[in-house]
Write a protein that holds these residues in place. Structure first.
Motif, PDB file in Angstrom:
ATOM      1  N   GLY A 185      32.984  39.223  37.656  1.00 20.19           N
ATOM      2  CA  GLY A 185      32.100  39.306  38.815  1.00 20.19           C
ATOM      3  C   GLY A 185      30.939  38.339  38.727  1.00 20.19           C
ATOM      4  N   ALA A 186      30.370  38.174  37.523  1.00 19.49           N
ATOM      5  CA  ALA A 186      29.270  37.231  37.335  1.00 19.49           C
ATOM      6  C   ALA A 186      29.728  35.797  37.575  1.00 19.49           C
ATOM      7  CB  ALA A 186      28.699  37.384  35.930  1.00 19.49           C
ATOM      8  N   VAL A 187      30.948  35.479  37.139  1.00 17.51           N
ATOM      9  CA  VAL A 187      31.487  34.127  37.359  1.00 17.51           C
ATOM     10  C   VAL A 187      31.688  33.875  38.847  1.00 17.51           C
ATOM     11  CG1 VAL A 187      33.534  32.678  37.030  1.00 17.51           C
ATOM     12  CG2 VAL A 187      32.561  33.925  35.093  1.00 17.51           C
ATOM     13  N   VAL A 188      32.238  34.846  39.553  1.00 17.92           N
ATOM     14  CA  VAL A 188      32.439  34.693  41.000  1.00 17.92           C
ATOM     15  C   VAL A 188      31.099  34.465  41.699  1.00 17.92           C
ATOM     16  CG1 VAL A 188      33.181  35.887  43.089  1.00 17.92           C
ATOM     17  CG2 VAL A 188      34.576  36.021  41.028  1.00 17.92           C
ATOM     18  N   GLY A 192      29.995  31.004  43.752  1.00 17.17           N
ATOM     19  CA  GLY A 192      29.479  31.007  45.117  1.00 17.17           C
ATOM     20  C   GLY A 192      28.111  30.369  45.218  1.00 17.17           C
ATOM     21  N   ALA A 193      27.274  30.544  44.190  1.00 21.85           N
ATOM     22  CA  ALA A 193      25.914  30.011  44.226  1.00 21.85           C
ATOM     23  C   ALA A 193      25.866  28.499  44.085  1.00 21.85           C
ATOM     24  CB  ALA A 193      25.085  30.660  43.119  1.00 21.85           C
ATOM     25  N   ALA A 213      33.892  44.439  39.157  1.00 21.39           N
ATOM     26  CA  ALA A 213      33.772  42.996  39.415  1.00 21.39           C
ATOM     27  C   ALA A 213      33.149  42.743  40.783  1.00 21.39           C
ATOM     28  CB  ALA A 213      35.141  42.337  39.318  1.00 21.39           C
ATOM     29  N   TRP A 214      33.567  43.529  41.778  1.00 25.72           N
ATOM     30  CA  TRP A 214      32.988  43.387  43.111  1.00 25.72           C
ATOM     31  C   TRP A 214      31.487  43.633  43.073  1.00 25.72           C
ATOM     32  CZ3 TRP A 214      34.246  41.895  47.981  1.00 25.72           C
ATOM     33  CH2 TRP A 214      35.580  41.629  48.271  1.00 25.72           C
ATOM     34  N   LEU A 301      27.274  32.114  23.908  1.00 23.07           N
ATOM     35  CA  LEU A 301      26.902  32.708  25.180  1.00 23.07           C
ATOM     36  C   LEU A 301      28.106  33.452  25.732  1.00 23.07           C
ATOM     37  CD1 LEU A 301      25.107  29.629  26.807  1.00 23.07           C
ATOM     38  CD2 LEU A 301      24.018  31.557  25.637  1.00 23.07           C
ATOM     39  N   ASN A 302      27.855  34.531  26.464  1.00 24.98           N
ATOM     40  CA  ASN A 302      29.012  35.198  27.055  1.00 24.98           C
ATOM     41  C   ASN A 302      29.557  34.364  28.209  1.00 24.98           C
ATOM     42  OD1 ASN A 302      27.705  35.862  29.537  1.00 24.98           O
ATOM     43  ND2 ASN A 302      26.966  37.782  28.716  1.00 24.98           N
ATOM     44  N   ALA A 303      30.721  34.727  28.670  1.00 24.85           N
ATOM     45  CA  ALA A 303      31.432  33.907  29.644  1.00 24.85           C
ATOM     46  C   ALA A 303      30.651  33.732  30.942  1.00 24.85           C
ATOM     47  CB  ALA A 303      32.803  34.519  29.934  1.00 24.85           C
TER      48      ALA A 303
END
Length: 321
Positions: A185-188, A192-193, A213-214, A301-303
């Motif tokens: 979810g953080a990657v998505v 977008g940003a 994730a949402w 660092l985490n993904a």
């Protein structure tokens, strides 16, 4: 002696009972079923569910916070988000719910009222359900009289990301072995940003677009497509044939991120897990391995954070060129 079968003309039947000696004649009916199985091995027993849940958490496939998975297999299953805080947060972040279950004869508060209002505004069915039904739907989880059913996520095909109509040079993120849905979810959200065109995840041994994730995507999942690849290596090779450069993030990279000369080219940034990094085949498919310079006291660092840093640097470099 009564019942002695050695007597001549002895009775062999009784209207109130079974035929004398029926144990031998009906042996199959009287055969035992073996030793009683352990509680952990009985389907539906609470101990079996606890054992299943602990095994899933050890493999990275545990339940997301505030929700549970149901149905056969990821991508073809529904999910139930439980608890007043979790349901309200899911509705606020536009998680695509299909049905909101509200417990009958329960004490209502502001969270329940707002959840019902948001669900009604978005056309989500609101159903009143008794506590026993909510217990069954949530598999005994703490639901506080509120549960949201989330339909299966509809994944795109990796080739679909080649035709996303967004301005700028194409930019895709592929995840290799990321099993935490919150990282996905953080990657998505980061994609977008920073103007990315989509995210690719493997069909196996990977986090999926669950309610967790949402929620972490903060609504970005509604506009950023997530594709599912049967074979991630083949998908990366297909992107290379389509004119993309494949760049892998790893602590032992050939170049540091600020010196990435391919930033203005169509890119696929591949991010591996924090523990294992990139798998061997995926690493061999990459055109370049890039590292993010960090302080020596920090191991990695985490993904989600690594992806955000890489996307920011690519976006910044593209604006300067």
């Amino acid at each position: 002696m009564a019942g002695n079968q050695q007597r001549r003309n002895a009775r062999t039947s009784n209207k109130k009972g079974m035929v004398v000696g029926s144990g031998g004649q009906r042996r199959k009916q009287l055969q035992g079923r073996g030793p009683t199985p352990k509680a952990e091995e009985r389907v539906g027993h609470p101990a079996a569910r606890r054992r299943s849940g602990s095994a899933a958490s050890r493999t990275g496939g545990g339940r997301p916070a505030g929700g549970r998975r149901s149905g056969p297999g990821r991508g073809g299953s529904t999910e139930i988000v439980t608890g007043r805080n979790s349901v309200l947060e899911a509705l606020r972040t536009h998680v695509p719910g299909s049905t909101l279950y509200v417990g009958s004869r329960m004490e209502s508060d502001d969270r329940v009222k707002e959840s019902i209002t948001l669900a009604t505004e978005r056309g989500i069915a609101v159903l009143e359900a008794p506590r026993t039904e909510l217990d069954r739907l949530t598999d005994g989880a703490v639901h506080q009289g509120l549960a949201l059913q989330v339909p299966p996520y509809e994944y795109a095909h990796p080739e679909d990301l080649l035709h996303v109509e967004l301005p700028g040079t194409p930019l895709i993120v592929a995840l290799d072995g990321i099993t935490d849905p919150r990282n996905l979810g953080a990657v998505v959200r980061s994609v977008g940003a920073f103007g990315g065109h989509g995210v690719v995840v493997p069909a196996r041994r990977s986090a999926g677009m669950t309610a967790a994730a949402w929620k972490t995507s903060a609504g970005a999942a509604a506009r950023v497509p997530v594709a599912q690849a049967t074979n991630l290596t083949r998908a990366l090779e297909a992107y290379r044939k389509a004119g993309f450069f494949v760049v892998g993030l790893d602590g032992d990279g050939d170049v540091e991120l600020p010196g990435l000369e391919l930033a203005d080219q169509p890119l696929v940034i591949v991010v591996g897990s924090e523990g294992k990094g990139l798998s061997r085949l995926v690493r061999e498919t990459c055109d370049q391995i890039v590292s993010i310079p960090i302080a020596a006291v920090t191991e990695s660092l985490n993904a989600g954070i690594a992806t955000a840093v890489a996307l920011y640097e690519v976006s910044r470099s593209r604006r300067l060129r």
